[in-house]
Design an enzyme around this catalytic site. Sequence first.
Site, PDB file in Angstrom:
ATOM      1  N   LYS A 135       8.511  21.901 -38.688  1.00 15.42           N
ATOM      2  CA  LYS A 135       9.448  22.987 -38.982  1.00 15.42           C
ATOM      3  C   LYS A 135       8.849  24.363 -38.778  1.00 15.42           C
ATOM      4  O   LYS A 135       7.642  24.540 -38.621  1.00 15.42           O
ATOM      5  CB  LYS A 135      10.022  22.809 -40.388  1.00 15.42           C
ATOM      6  CG  LYS A 135      10.988  21.622 -40.423  1.00 15.42           C
ATOM      7  CD  LYS A 135      11.790  21.517 -41.694  1.00 15.42           C
ATOM      8  CE  LYS A 135      12.829  20.390 -41.557  1.00 15.42           C
ATOM      9  NZ  LYS A 135      13.584  20.179 -42.795  1.00 15.42           N
ATOM     10  N   ARG A 162       9.805  12.548 -44.352  1.00  5.21           N
ATOM     11  CA  ARG A 162      10.590  12.319 -43.133  1.00  5.21           C
ATOM     12  C   ARG A 162       9.873  13.029 -41.982  1.00  5.21           C
ATOM     13  O   ARG A 162       9.703  14.249 -42.015  1.00  5.21           O
ATOM     14  CB  ARG A 162      12.001  12.883 -43.314  1.00  5.21           C
ATOM     15  CG  ARG A 162      12.927  12.715 -42.114  1.00  5.21           C
ATOM     16  CD  ARG A 162      14.280  13.346 -42.426  1.00  5.21           C
ATOM     17  NE  ARG A 162      15.249  13.151 -41.363  1.00  5.21           N
ATOM     18  CZ  ARG A 162      15.373  13.943 -40.284  1.00  5.21           C
ATOM     19  NH1 ARG A 162      14.570  14.993 -40.143  1.00  5.21           N
ATOM     20  NH2 ARG A 162      16.290  13.690 -39.361  1.00  5.21           N
TER      21      ARG A 162
END
Length: 298
Positions: free
Chosen positions: A231, A271
Amino acid sequence: MQLSPGHEPAPRGVVDGLPAWDRCAVMGVVNVTPDSFSDGGMWFEPSAAIKHGLELVADGADLVDVGGESTRPGASRVDESEELRRVVPVVRALTAEGVAVSVDTMRASVAAEAVAAGARLVNDVSGGRADSRMVPVVAELGVPFVVMHWRGQSADMNTRAVYTDPVGEVLAELREAVDAAVDGGIAEERVVVDPGLGFAKQAPHDLALVAGLRRLAAELRRPMLVAASRKRFLGRVLAAPDGTPPPARQRDAATAAVTAIAARDGAWAVRVHDVGPSADAVRVARAVEAAAGPGERT
């Protein structure tokens, strides 16, 4: 030596309807999309997505999360029929191979079709807020449900990234979302929480939440999914002196670092896109946890 309250091991928890792993689980990502931020288009064809899902399991994934709609900042929504076309065949094929599959969707209709095809978990980044039918449908399906912290759709979520106390505000908003899910009929023991790293958050907010994972796990007292993989906040941390972040696919080592932190601080699962390094990280974290005496745990 007794631990102070701030140093007690955070509860990892178990989720009704899924295996009770003795460590942080690893959820691998299969994006059946042309426009996801880190691997859009790579697994868009069903055969490629199925093959990739099986490779993730071989690399150590405990679950495989299949999604047919990008939720990257600024992304537009895909229509329902296209999302179904992308997701359901992949879910069906992977479950036929014995893979534990979750479906990443904000639509109740897609959740229902995916569960009918074998999915065992519904992972809704909106926490049931994008589709008013989601909570009652999941309650009827009787499967676990991920409630993520969410403030709005991808198209404008960056404008909502305003916090004075990121951890405290995310805690309060997640509690409300969990209460809504339970009040809507989803059994509490099937609810997983997710702090929503990168969703309506800037890098300082994400870093504060990673630093606060132990508090989140302890105060919410629900199994927690942490999704930091590749991210933007990791790109900011790794940026070159001129401020240029590395491409998403060059953030996997940083992702594994967050995995180790999350596993230490009580995450139920992480995840990730690149499963191998995170699978190693959770096992090392578990071994260290097992070796530590009561006064040595932090």
